[in-house]
Structures are given as C-alpha cells and as structure tokens.
Design a protein around this motif. Structure first.
Motif, PDB file in Angstrom:
ATOM      1  N   PHE A 299      13.833  66.590 -36.655  1.00  0.00           N
ATOM      2  CA  PHE A 299      14.321  67.837 -37.244  1.00  0.00           C
ATOM      3  C   PHE A 299      13.585  69.028 -36.658  1.00  0.00           C
ATOM      4  O   PHE A 299      12.474  68.910 -36.121  1.00  0.00           O
ATOM      5  CB  PHE A 299      14.188  67.828 -38.771  1.00  0.00           C
ATOM      6  CG  PHE A 299      12.778  67.780 -39.292  1.00  0.00           C
ATOM      7  CD1 PHE A 299      12.059  68.940 -39.538  1.00  0.00           C
ATOM      8  CD2 PHE A 299      12.165  66.564 -39.560  1.00  0.00           C
ATOM      9  CE1 PHE A 299      10.765  68.902 -40.040  1.00  0.00           C
ATOM     10  CE2 PHE A 299      10.870  66.502 -40.056  1.00  0.00           C
ATOM     11  CZ  PHE A 299      10.176  67.680 -40.288  1.00  0.00           C
ATOM     12  N   TYR A 322      16.217  78.298 -40.658  1.00  0.00           N
ATOM     13  CA  TYR A 322      17.354  77.459 -40.251  1.00  0.00           C
ATOM     14  C   TYR A 322      16.845  76.032 -40.049  1.00  0.00           C
ATOM     15  O   TYR A 322      15.729  75.826 -39.540  1.00  0.00           O
ATOM     16  CB  TYR A 322      17.966  77.983 -38.962  1.00  0.00           C
ATOM     17  CG  TYR A 322      18.964  77.039 -38.332  1.00  0.00           C
ATOM     18  CD1 TYR A 322      20.275  76.965 -38.791  1.00  0.00           C
ATOM     19  CD2 TYR A 322      18.580  76.203 -37.268  1.00  0.00           C
ATOM     20  CE1 TYR A 322      21.193  76.095 -38.205  1.00  0.00           C
ATOM     21  CE2 TYR A 322      19.491  75.337 -36.686  1.00  0.00           C
ATOM     22  CZ  TYR A 322      20.788  75.280 -37.162  1.00  0.00           C
ATOM     23  OH  TYR A 322      21.681  74.415 -36.592  1.00  0.00           O
ATOM     24  N   MET A 323      17.641  75.043 -40.425  1.00  0.00           N
ATOM     25  CA  MET A 323      17.249  73.639 -40.301  1.00  0.00           C
ATOM     26  C   MET A 323      18.341  72.845 -39.602  1.00  0.00           C
ATOM     27  O   MET A 323      19.533  73.034 -39.870  1.00  0.00           O
ATOM     28  CB  MET A 323      17.000  73.036 -41.688  1.00  0.00           C
ATOM     29  CG  MET A 323      16.659  71.545 -41.666  1.00  0.00           C
ATOM     30  SD  MET A 323      16.924  70.736 -43.272  1.00  0.00           S
ATOM     31  CE  MET A 323      18.719  70.697 -43.332  1.00  0.00           C
ATOM     32  N   ASP A 324      17.913  71.939 -38.726  1.00  0.00           N
ATOM     33  CA  ASP A 324      18.824  70.972 -38.124  1.00  0.00           C
ATOM     34  C   ASP A 324      18.090  69.628 -38.122  1.00  0.00           C
ATOM     35  O   ASP A 324      16.955  69.538 -37.611  1.00  0.00           O
ATOM     36  CB  ASP A 324      19.190  71.383 -36.701  1.00  0.00           C
ATOM     37  CG  ASP A 324      20.215  70.442 -36.091  1.00  0.00           C
ATOM     38  OD1 ASP A 324      21.413  70.652 -36.308  1.00  0.00           O
ATOM     39  OD2 ASP A 324      19.796  69.484 -35.402  1.00  0.00           O
ATOM     40  N   THR A 326      18.365  65.025 -38.196  1.00  0.00           N
ATOM     41  CA  THR A 326      19.102  63.776 -38.045  1.00  0.00           C
ATOM     42  C   THR A 326      18.221  62.608 -38.480  1.00  0.00           C
ATOM     43  O   THR A 326      16.984  62.690 -38.395  1.00  0.00           O
ATOM     44  CB  THR A 326      19.548  63.537 -36.588  1.00  0.00           C
ATOM     45  OG1 THR A 326      18.388  63.500 -35.743  1.00  0.00           O
ATOM     46  CG2 THR A 326      20.488  64.632 -36.117  1.00  0.00           C
ATOM     47  N   SER A 356      23.078  63.308 -40.680  1.00  0.00           N
ATOM     48  CA  SER A 356      22.762  64.583 -40.022  1.00  0.00           C
ATOM     49  C   SER A 356      23.050  65.721 -40.990  1.00  0.00           C
ATOM     50  O   SER A 356      23.913  65.602 -41.870  1.00  0.00           O
ATOM     51  CB  SER A 356      23.569  64.755 -38.736  1.00  0.00           C
ATOM     52  OG  SER A 356      24.952  64.813 -39.014  1.00  0.00           O
ATOM     53  N   SER A 357      22.334  66.813 -40.828  1.00  0.00           N
ATOM     54  CA  SER A 357      22.559  67.985 -41.684  1.00  0.00           C
ATOM     55  C   SER A 357      22.079  69.238 -40.982  1.00  0.00           C
ATOM     56  O   SER A 357      21.165  69.206 -40.159  1.00  0.00           O
ATOM     57  CB  SER A 357      21.844  67.829 -43.026  1.00  0.00           C
ATOM     58  OG  SER A 357      20.434  67.817 -42.850  1.00  0.00           O
ATOM     59  N   THR A 358      22.733  70.338 -41.299  1.00  0.00           N
ATOM     60  CA  THR A 358      22.287  71.659 -40.883  1.00  0.00           C
ATOM     61  C   THR A 358      22.310  72.558 -42.116  1.00  0.00           C
ATOM     62  O   THR A 358      23.143  72.389 -43.009  1.00  0.00           O
ATOM     63  CB  THR A 358      23.195  72.268 -39.796  1.00  0.00           C
ATOM     64  OG1 THR A 358      24.529  72.354 -40.292  1.00  0.00           O
ATOM     65  CG2 THR A 358      23.172  71.432 -38.539  1.00  0.00           C
ATOM     66  N   TYR A 360      20.638  76.576 -43.915  1.00  0.00           N
ATOM     67  CA  TYR A 360      19.764  77.734 -43.824  1.00  0.00           C
ATOM     68  C   TYR A 360      19.503  78.279 -45.217  1.00  0.00           C
ATOM     69  O   TYR A 360      20.294  78.108 -46.147  1.00  0.00           O
ATOM     70  CB  TYR A 360      20.338  78.818 -42.910  1.00  0.00           C
ATOM     71  CG  TYR A 360      21.696  79.342 -43.294  1.00  0.00           C
ATOM     72  CD1 TYR A 360      21.831  80.442 -44.131  1.00  0.00           C
ATOM     73  CD2 TYR A 360      22.857  78.756 -42.794  1.00  0.00           C
ATOM     74  CE1 TYR A 360      23.065  80.944 -44.477  1.00  0.00           C
ATOM     75  CE2 TYR A 360      24.105  79.250 -43.128  1.00  0.00           C
ATOM     76  CZ  TYR A 360      24.206  80.344 -43.976  1.00  0.00           C
ATOM     77  OH  TYR A 360      25.438  80.834 -44.317  1.00  0.00           O
ATOM     78  N   LEU A 388      23.964  74.170 -47.141  1.00  0.00           N
ATOM     79  CA  LEU A 388      23.721  72.964 -46.362  1.00  0.00           C
ATOM     80  C   LEU A 388      25.040  72.246 -46.129  1.00  0.00           C
ATOM     81  O   LEU A 388      25.855  72.109 -47.047  1.00  0.00           O
ATOM     82  CB  LEU A 388      22.731  72.037 -47.078  1.00  0.00           C
ATOM     83  CG  LEU A 388      22.463  70.697 -46.395  1.00  0.00           C
ATOM     84  CD1 LEU A 388      20.979  70.356 -46.443  1.00  0.00           C
ATOM     85  CD2 LEU A 388      23.255  69.568 -47.056  1.00  0.00           C
ATOM     86  N   GLY A 390      26.304  68.554 -44.335  1.00  0.00           N
ATOM     87  CA  GLY A 390      25.788  67.318 -43.768  1.00  0.00           C
ATOM     88  C   GLY A 390      26.794  66.191 -43.871  1.00  0.00           C
ATOM     89  O   GLY A 390      27.800  66.276 -44.583  1.00  0.00           O
TER      90      GLY A 390
END
Length: 724
Positions: A299, A322-324, A326, A356-358, A360, A388, A390
């Motif tokens: 991540f 911001y987050m990404d 897996t 997986s997720s994205t 902010y 979020l 995902g």
C-alpha cells in the motif's frame, strides 16, 4: 531468475551495507577530530519537535492529556524503541484499558485489540482514519519505525471523528522533518532469524525554507509457527515547507510492501488448553499448508497538510491523504464440525482472496481564540470527508480431505497440490463507503476551570454489490447521526484536577441480512469521572478514571453460525476503573504502573441466549509495571536497565461463556548502553537488548473452543543504533 528468498537477502544486505559504510566513515571522522584537542567533540542529543500541524487526538487542539476531561495515554518513540515494538499491537501492551493481540503472537498481519472491552477495527494515522475494506482483510498497518508517538483516547470520540466504537481510539503520530540535522541508522538481529536494518535522517535543506525526513526499513524474520515468514519494506519521505511566517505545508508519503505476513490460522483448544490423550500442539504448530499459504500486502499513502495562521488568534488546517492498497491471500480455515477431538483429525476448507481498495480522506479545521469577559473560548469548526472504493474476489477450492487426513498432533503441512485445485465457489464483492461530517467544539477556560462542549452531524452511506455462482445481491446502509460531548475539569493549585464528562458515539453497520432487512447503527454513550494529578515539576503524574459505557443495538458474530448473519443483540454495558501513574523518583530512576478493572456484560438480548454473558477478550483485571534505571557513574556509566511485568486476567473462551482462558503474567527486559561512555570515538552509538516474555510463559486467547491461538513466545533482539 533470482528466487524470492535470494532477492530478500539481497535487499536487506544492500541496506545493511550502506548503513555500515556510513557508520564506519562517521566513526573515523569523529575519531580524527577527537585527537585534535582544540576541537570539542559534540554531544549527540536530538530534541524532537512535533510537527507544526500536530493536534491533540482528544480535542484536535493543543490541550495536554492532563488538561483533558477524559482518559488519555501517550507512548513516545523512546519508549517504543526501548521495548523493541514491531507493531501497534505490541505498542499497546502497557496501556490501561487495552487488551491487545487477541489472535495471539503468530497472527501479526492485523492489529487486533479492544479498548474498555469494545473492539477497535480501525486506527488513525496522523489524525486521519486508516481505511479498511469493509468485511474483508485489507487495511494499512503502520510500522513503528515511522511513529513519533502513539496516543490512546478512552471513550467515545465520534464528536470529532465520526463513526467510532465507544471504547476509544488510537492515533499514531508520524515523525516529521526537523530543522536540526540528525541521522539514525539501526541494525538488529534476534530470535526467529530476525534481520533488520533501517535509517531515519532529517534536517534543513541548506539555508532554504525546506526541511526533509526520510525513513527506510527492511526486516525479515521467521514466523512463530512452522513454514511461515514475515517480511517488510518501508519507505517514508516527507518535506516541510515554511512558505512564510504564517503558512506551513507538509508533503508526506508512506509506502509499505509486506511480501510475507506470517499466517492467519487458529488451533482447537483440545491439545492446547485441554489435555488430549492423543497428544498436544505447540506454539509452532501450523494448521495450514506451506503450499497454500500466501499473505502479501502492498500500500501507499500520499498526503499533505496546510496550516495557515490568519492572525494570532485564528488558524486553518487542512489534512489530506490518498490511499491505494492491495492484498493477496491463500489460506485454509476450519469450523467447529471440522474437528474431531477423539482423533485430532482436522478438516480444512481451502480458499483465496484478492483484495484492492483506493480511498481518500480530508479534514478541514478552523480554530480560533475568543474572549467574552474573563471566559476564554478555544473554538473549533470542522468539516471532514472520506470515500473508499474496493473489491474482493473470493474463491473456495473444496476441503483438504481430497489430499488425505490432517491431524493436529502429527501435522503434515505438505499435503496440498495447488495444480490439482479448481474452484468450487467464486464470489466478487464491490464495496463503497462515503462519509461526511460537520463538527463544532468550544473549549472554555475560566481561571482554573476547563469546560468542553462539542457536537457533530454525520452523513454516512455504504454499499455492497455481491455476485457469486448463485446470482447477484445488493446491500446498503444510509445513516444520519448526531453525536456530542460535554465535560469539565477543575485544576487545583496542588496539582489535583477532578473531571467529569459525558459523550456519545455511533458505528454504522453495513450489509443486509438474509431476510433482506438492514442492520441498525450501533449507538454508544459513556459517563466518566475521575482525578488527574501532575506535580509542579511534572516528576509525578497520575490519572484515575471511573467509567460506564452502554452500547445499544450491538452487533456480534452468531456463536452457532460464525459465517452467517451477525446478531444485533441489544445492549452491552462496560463498567470499570483505570489507574495509571508515572514517577521520576530520581534523575536516574523512573517507574510507571497501571491497573484496569472491567465488568462487562450483555444486558439485553432478543432471544439469542446471551443475556448475562460476558464478551470474549475482556479480562476483569489487568495490570502492568515498567521501570528504567540509568547508571550515570562508575564502570557501568551509560547503561540503562529497564523492564516490565504484564498481568492479564481470565477471559471467556466463547460467547456462551462455557469456559475460561487462564490468566497470565509476562516479564519483559530492556537493557541499553551508550557506547559513547566507553570511548569518545563511539559517540552517538548505542546498543539495546530486548527480551519480551523473558521466561517464555505459555498463554492463550480464544474465539471459541475450536479457534484458539498461542501467545507470543520469548523473543530476544539486539539492536545497534548510531546517531550522527
């Protein structure tokens, strides 16, 4: 092609080589300078300043823990280093009111803990939530190498943060750039083939308005159970820009790659807690299969903070991230009817997930100081938002009986042939979570009287689109809730400060029951009162709290069907007391103690047979002590001898309270030595020897009699640090 094992060794070796080279060079320079009597050899003492955008977790203001009318515990980075912690779970071991490591010592991929009896499923990093993929496994887990301190706030905090369990929250404060130049390099070795190297460097960039900080870590060790490994790589740079006397900007990045995260399996109590004539298991027993055991997570978190002072009284802070992320998992699990205690045979279900997720998050805070007569108002207006998106792909591949019989007393972890597997069930879950919060707080002071009043309105929504071999289904949650807090504290001149507070919380519940109905949000309220004490020189501090928390429409797993609909049982009450105190007896000797009493009970239940029972993972009594003694004179000058004792009382084994898990007492040791006291050529160098669970006490936690975990075995680490 380079194997993953060789690749891992290469990465760690390169980091270690770079660190060793820089250390050797710096030692040579210092030695040459110290031979010149006209040059004074510097003392290496780093003074760390919290970032300009720092806000106290409990109030989002500069109010100190001793001035806050609720329970607050702060753990600084020095203490984290002394104890050699590798996770948030370990960092919380000596915090009153917290029961940590609920899945034992081998499951390290999650931070599993509760506060005042209520599970905490999401923690915070620098004031913003670490978003998790609802209903699944994916959530960022911050390594302590990046932390300046850990703040534990007790009781409901929805008034400032939105959805929150009523027991409290944990906020991890990140290390920030410092203007004074300083570099720490660390190399560690220890139990389970631990190999670790890290660097933490900071300073001003020339004569500019910019300061930097770069943190990097590489760690590898064997897991506690057979055939498992834990690997981690961290890279966390950040930059401060002092745009002007009134404007400050921080840019920050946190990247973490966990190629191996150990294991996520449990064992039956039979042969562990209960004697079994067929044999026994051990802390190293693995219920999984080495050919189908994969836990990988990666991540990145990228954000900024802007702090602007309009004048001496009003300022604005914007905090964005911001987050990404897996996660990939191959594992097995078992249920109650999968285990035969008469033989020790365990049938395991084979499954995998790809997640997986994205997302902010952003928090906007406007704070100001206003006076009405002799009454001081510290005002806070806030607007925050998070979203979020995902997805999780889930597959099952039948049971392990197709490859033979697995027995926990004679485990064969080399049974599954992945090439022979084909999915028997496939599902996909698309998840969306969105929340907007508007909040207000007035922290007032009139002479020695501190009062706090705050309220918040939240608009929360979530959805799940689940598709499998049997069709498609949708579920959603849509909640609008108001939460608030009031509190007061009076500071007497002798250092004693009595306080009282009342606060509420809410937790949205996503998902739909099999009958199509939706869950209600879980609501919480706490009444708390107590005393805080701080001596004039702050050499003695203490806090005593009494609390009563009621959670209504509480959700918990069905003991008869853990994989089915959860139960919304009605009401849970947690009543108790906490004490924590610290005393710097002399300049060389300090001691910290704490004690927790919790009487927790399900007080209302709509026909599930749980009324009057006590939830799992909640000891009625817990206590700990930690002490440090610094030797300043004589042959051992520069040595620090520290250690602690942790006691955790009996806990229920299952939801129906059919049995209990025994209490346990653990001893930890930490011995440090400043090598600069031995030789001026080693100024800035130090070593630290840490032994957790020194006497290798065997202890356990349980979800039920078929899902139990061994606690962490004795772990010894030798850490070498060099500061220049």
């Amino acid at each position: 092609m380079v194997s993953s094992k060789n690749k891992k060794s290469f990465n760690i070796t390169m980091v270690a080589a770079a660190i060793t080279t820089s250390m050797a060079y710096s030692q040579q320079v210092l030695a040459e300078e110290s031979n010149d009597l006209s040059i004074e050899v510097p003392k290496f003492e780093t003074i760390t300043v919290l970032g300009q955008a720092y806000r106290n977790t409990a109030t989002k203001t500069s109010l100190t823990p001793l001035e806050t009318p609720q329970g607050v515990t702060v753990i600084d980075s020095e203490l984290l280093d002394q104890r050699g912690v590798k996770s948030l779970n370990q960092a919380l071991r000596y915090v009153p009111g917290v029961t940590t490591e609920q899945k034992g010592g081998a499951v390290t991929m999650y931070d599993t803990f509760n506060i005042r009896g209520f599970d905490v499923n999401q923690s915070y990093y620098d004031g913003l939530v670490l978003q998790s993929l609802t209903g699944w496994n994916l959530q960022p887990q911050i390594d302590p190498i990046a932390l300046e301190q850990v703040e534990v706030f007790k009781g409901p905090t929805s008034v400032l943060y939105g959805s929150m369990p009523p027991g409290g929250m944990v906020n991890m404060i990140a290390k920030t750039p410092q203007e004074m130049r300083s570099t720490d390099v660390n190399v560690a070795v220890g139990s389970d083939n631990l190999t670790e190297a890290s660097i933490d460097t900071t300073g001003q960039i020339g004569d500019s308005d910019f300061s930097y900080r770069v943190i990097a870590l590489a760690r590898s060790k064997d897991g506690q159970v057979d055939h498992t490994e834990e690997e981690r790589f961290v890279f966390a740079p950040s930059i401060d820009w002092n745009v002007s006397d009134s404007t400050y900007i921080n840019f920050n990045l946190y990247y973490q790659n966990d190629p191996s995260m150990g294991m996520n399996s449990s064992l039956p109590a039979s042969g562990m807690i209960y004697d079994n004539p067929n044999g026994s298991t051990s802390p190293s027993t693995f219920a999984g299969d080495k050919n189908w055991s994969e836990f990988e997570r990666e991540f990145v978190l990228a954000g900024y903070k802007i702090n602007h002072d309009f004048n001496d009284n009003w300022s604005f802070l914007q905090n964005f991230r911001y987050m990404d992320a897996t996660l990939s998992q191959k594992n097995t699990y078992h249920l109650g009817d999968n285990f035969d205690p008469m033989t020790g045979d365990l049938d395991r279900n084979i499954y995998s997930t790809e997640e997986s997720s994205t997302g902010y998050t952003i928090d906007n805070q406007l704070s100001g100081l206003v006076y009405t007569g002799n009454l001081e108002h510290n005002l806070l207006f806030g607007l925050d938002y998070q979203k979020l998106d995902g997805v999780s792909a889930y597959s099952e591949y039948g049971t392990t009986t197709q490859f033979g019989t697995f027995n926990i007393f004679n485990p064969n972890n080399d049974m599954i042939d992945p090439s022979q597997l084909s999915s028997t069930y496939d599902a996909k879950d698309d998840v969306m979570v969105e929340q907007t919060g508007l909040y207000f707080q007035n922290q007032m002071r009139y002479n020695n009287l501190i009062m706090i009043l705050g309220g918040r309105y939240d608009d929360y929504s979530s959805s799940s689109e689940y598709s499998d071999d049997y069709g498609d289904s949708k579920s959603a949650a849509d909640h609008q809730e108001f939460s608030y807090r009031v509190g007061a504290m009076y500071e007497f001149d002798n250092g004693i400060s009595p306080f009282v507070s009342y606060a509420t919380s809410f937790e949205p519940v996503a998902g739909t029951k099999t009958d199509g109905s939706t869950y209600k949000p879980e609501m919480g309220e706490q009444f708390e009162f107590g005393l805080k004490y701080g001596s004039a020189d702050q050499s003695k501090t203490a806090a005593l709290s009494f609390f009563n928390i009621v959670k209504s429409d509480a959700l918990m797993a069905n003991p008869d069907d853990p994989w089915g609909d959860k139960l919304q049982i009605g009401e849970i009450e947690s009543r108790g007391a906490e004490f924590e105190g610290q005393w710097y007896v002399t300049d060389s000797f300090d001691v910290a103690v704490n004690y927790t009493y919790i009487d927790m009970e399900i007080t209302k239940d709509s026909g599930n047979g749980l009324q009057g029972t006590q939830p799992i993972y909640v000891p009625k009594h817990a206590a700990s002590l930690w002490t440090n003694y610094h030797i300043d004179d004589g042959a051992l000058a520069g040595m620090r001898i520290g250690g602690g004792v942790r006691y955790v009382g009996e806990m229920q084994m299952d939801a129906m309270n059919t049995d209990q898990v025994d209490s346990y007492t653990l001893v930890d040791l930490s011995v440090g030595y400043d090598l600069g006291e031995f030789s001026t050529s080693l100024l800035g160098a130090s070593v630290n020897l840490v032994a957790n669970n020194l006497f290798n006490e065997e202890y356990y936690t349980c979800y039920d009699s078929v899902n139990c975990w061994y606690g962490a075995e004795r772990n010894i680490e030798l850490n070498f640090k060099y500061n220049f």
